[in-house]
Design a protein around this motif. Structure first.
Motif, PDB file in Angstrom:
ATOM      1  N   VAL A 119       0.832  -1.211   0.000  1.00 13.80           N
ATOM      2  CA  VAL A 119       0.000   0.000   0.000  1.00 13.80           C
ATOM      3  C   VAL A 119       0.864   1.257   0.000  1.00 13.80           C
ATOM      4  N   VAL A 120       1.875   1.298   0.850  1.00 13.76           N
ATOM      5  CA  VAL A 120       2.738   2.489   0.928  1.00 13.76           C
ATOM      6  C   VAL A 120       3.446   2.730  -0.404  1.00 13.76           C
ATOM      7  N   ILE A 121       4.022   1.699  -0.977  1.00 12.95           N
ATOM      8  CA  ILE A 121       4.730   1.853  -2.252  1.00 12.95           C
ATOM      9  C   ILE A 121       3.771   2.293  -3.351  1.00 12.95           C
ATOM     10  N   MET A 122       2.615   1.682  -3.396  1.00 16.95           N
ATOM     11  CA  MET A 122       1.634   2.027  -4.431  1.00 16.95           C
ATOM     12  C   MET A 122       1.138   3.465  -4.271  1.00 16.95           C
ATOM     13  N   VAL A 123       0.863   3.877  -3.054  1.00 15.12           N
ATOM     14  CA  VAL A 123       0.371   5.242  -2.831  1.00 15.12           C
ATOM     15  C   VAL A 123       1.453   6.267  -3.186  1.00 15.12           C
ATOM     16  N   ILE A 124       2.681   5.992  -2.816  1.00 10.34           N
ATOM     17  CA  ILE A 124       3.757   6.916  -3.174  1.00 10.34           C
ATOM     18  C   ILE A 124       3.904   6.999  -4.687  1.00 10.34           C
ATOM     19  N   THR A 125       3.729   5.888  -5.377  1.00 11.56           N
ATOM     20  CA  THR A 125       3.758   5.905  -6.836  1.00 11.56           C
ATOM     21  C   THR A 125       2.600   6.725  -7.396  1.00 11.56           C
ATOM     22  N   SER A 126       1.437   6.639  -6.766  1.00 10.35           N
ATOM     23  CA  SER A 126       0.293   7.426  -7.252  1.00 10.35           C
ATOM     24  C   SER A 126       0.541   8.921  -7.075  1.00 10.35           C
ATOM     25  N   ILE A 127       1.313   9.290  -6.049  1.00 11.44           N
ATOM     26  CA  ILE A 127       1.658  10.690  -5.805  1.00 11.44           C
ATOM     27  C   ILE A 127       2.720  11.161  -6.799  1.00 11.44           C
ATOM     28  N   ASP A 128       3.688  10.288  -7.088  1.00 12.91           N
ATOM     29  CA  ASP A 128       4.774  10.621  -8.007  1.00 12.91           C
ATOM     30  C   ASP A 128       4.984   9.474  -8.994  1.00 12.91           C
ATOM     31  N   PRO A 129       4.179   9.444 -10.075  1.00 13.36           N
ATOM     32  CA  PRO A 129       4.285   8.347 -11.046  1.00 13.36           C
ATOM     33  C   PRO A 129       5.639   8.275 -11.757  1.00 13.36           C
ATOM     34  N   SER A 130       6.413   9.348 -11.720  1.00 17.78           N
ATOM     35  CA  SER A 130       7.719   9.326 -12.394  1.00 17.78           C
ATOM     36  C   SER A 130       8.786   8.597 -11.570  1.00 17.78           C
ATOM     37  N   LEU A 131       8.488   8.303 -10.330  1.00 17.04           N
ATOM     38  CA  LEU A 131       9.440   7.608  -9.463  1.00 17.04           C
ATOM     39  C   LEU A 131       9.662   6.188  -9.982  1.00 17.04           C
ATOM     40  N   ASN A 132      10.913   5.830 -10.178  1.00 18.86           N
ATOM     41  CA  ASN A 132      11.263   4.500 -10.666  1.00 18.86           C
ATOM     42  C   ASN A 132      10.703   3.442  -9.705  1.00 18.86           C
ATOM     43  N   PRO A 133       9.962   2.444 -10.221  1.00 16.85           N
ATOM     44  CA  PRO A 133       9.341   1.444  -9.341  1.00 16.85           C
ATOM     45  C   PRO A 133      10.341   0.670  -8.477  1.00 16.85           C
ATOM     46  N   ILE A 134      11.467   0.311  -9.054  1.00 17.33           N
ATOM     47  CA  ILE A 134      12.458  -0.439  -8.287  1.00 17.33           C
ATOM     48  C   ILE A 134      13.110   0.477  -7.251  1.00 17.33           C
ATOM     49  N   GLY A 135      13.387   1.712  -7.628  1.00 18.43           N
ATOM     50  CA  GLY A 135      13.942   2.680  -6.679  1.00 18.43           C
ATOM     51  C   GLY A 135      12.980   2.962  -5.543  1.00 18.43           C
ATOM     52  N   ASN A 136      11.704   3.113  -5.875  1.00 22.05           N
ATOM     53  CA  ASN A 136      10.672   3.348  -4.866  1.00 22.05           C
ATOM     54  C   ASN A 136      10.616   2.175  -3.885  1.00 22.05           C
ATOM     55  N   ALA A 137      10.563   0.964  -4.409  1.00 29.57           N
ATOM     56  CA  ALA A 137      10.493  -0.226  -3.552  1.00 29.57           C
ATOM     57  C   ALA A 137      11.755  -0.355  -2.702  1.00 29.57           C
ATOM     58  N   ALA A 138      12.910  -0.076  -3.298  1.00 28.64           N
ATOM     59  CA  ALA A 138      14.168  -0.171  -2.550  1.00 28.64           C
ATOM     60  C   ALA A 138      14.222   0.868  -1.427  1.00 28.64           C
ATOM     61  N   LEU A 139      13.755   2.082  -1.716  1.00 27.81           N
ATOM     62  CA  LEU A 139      13.725   3.108  -0.668  1.00 27.81           C
ATOM     63  C   LEU A 139      12.793   2.717   0.458  1.00 27.81           C
ATOM     64  N   ARG A 140      11.584   2.260   0.127  1.00 29.86           N
ATOM     65  CA  ARG A 140      10.622   1.909   1.178  1.00 29.86           C
ATOM     66  C   ARG A 140      11.134   0.740   2.011  1.00 29.86           C
ATOM     67  N   PHE A 141      11.765  -0.239   1.376  1.00 32.49           N
ATOM     68  CA  PHE A 141      12.349  -1.340   2.140  1.00 32.49           C
ATOM     69  C   PHE A 141      13.456  -0.813   3.053  1.00 32.49           C
ATOM     70  N   SER A 142      14.308   0.045   2.517  1.00 32.55           N
ATOM     71  CA  SER A 142      15.420   0.604   3.301  1.00 32.55           C
ATOM     72  C   SER A 142      14.915   1.406   4.491  1.00 32.55           C
ATOM     73  N   GLU A 143      13.883   2.193   4.284  1.00 36.57           N
ATOM     74  CA  GLU A 143      13.307   2.983   5.375  1.00 36.57           C
ATOM     75  C   GLU A 143      12.734   2.086   6.463  1.00 36.57           C
ATOM     76  N   SER A 144      12.089   1.012   6.046  1.00 29.44           N
ATOM     77  CA  SER A 144      11.548   0.050   7.001  1.00 29.44           C
ATOM     78  C   SER A 144      12.684  -0.591   7.797  1.00 29.44           C
ATOM     79  N   PHE A 145      13.750  -0.927   7.099  1.00 30.19           N
ATOM     80  CA  PHE A 145      14.924  -1.522   7.731  1.00 30.19           C
ATOM     81  C   PHE A 145      15.559  -0.545   8.724  1.00 30.19           C
TER      82      PHE A 145
END
Length: 173
Positions: free
Chosen positions: A118-144
């Motif tokens: 949900v978090v990754i998808m919502v952030i993508t909806s806010i900024d569709p230009s954000l690279n999907p792999i970069g977005n997922a990697a950032l969200r995982f890193s933040e969680s970590f």
């Protein structure tokens, strides 16, 4: 629970929240400044979720958080690499994520994995230009980051249940 225990828990939670927020913000800002505030929020939430009353429970919670976030990040990255955000796509990704956790016999990871989707998808909806792999990697890193700070807090500032109890005096004493 004593007033001292309540104060310790409040202070520990506050420190984990602020440290996770700041670490998440500055980390994310290095890679994608527009989502730094969301990264800070996600990191703080992770720290709060992971911090538990005992070291053992904190470690267990950190494991769920990290592996759940990894699964959710992978599913989101795959979906968003091929299709744009949509509520139906998000629902399908959540379904696949939860199903995968159950098939892999790690159902306890499913909730946190779904939240990550949900978090990754919502952030993508806010900024569709954000690279999907970069977005997922950032969200995982933040969680970590948040989980790691919570674990360090539990190790450095143990709760009363983590302390060894003094042996009771024997009848011979």
């Amino acid at each position: 629970m004593t007033a001292l225990d309540s104060g310790r828990i409040a202070a520990q939670t506050t420190l984990v929240s602020v440290a996770s927020y700041l670490a998440g913000f500055y980390f994310t800002e290095l890679f994608h400044a527009p989502s730094a505030s969301m990264g800070a929020l996600w990191s703080a939430v992770s720290g709060i979720v992971v911090l538990q009353a005992t070291r053992r429970d904190t470690w267990s919670s950190a494991s769920l958080r990290i592996f759940g976030s990894l699964i959710g990040a992978i599913i989101s990255a795959i979906y968003l690499s091929f299709l744009p955000f949509s509520p139906f796509g998000m629902a399908a990704s959540i379904f696949v994520t939860v199903l995968l956790c159950h098939v892999a016999r790690i159902p306890d990871h499913a909730r946190l994995a779904a939240i990550t989707v949900v978090v990754i998808m919502v952030i993508t909806s806010i900024d569709p230009s954000l690279n999907p792999i970069g977005n997922a990697a950032l969200r995982f890193s933040e969680s970590f980051i948040g989980a790691t700070i919570a674990v360090f807090a539990a190790l450095l500032w143990p709760g009363p249940k983590d302390m060894p109890s003094a042996p009771l005096p024997s009848a011979q004493d």
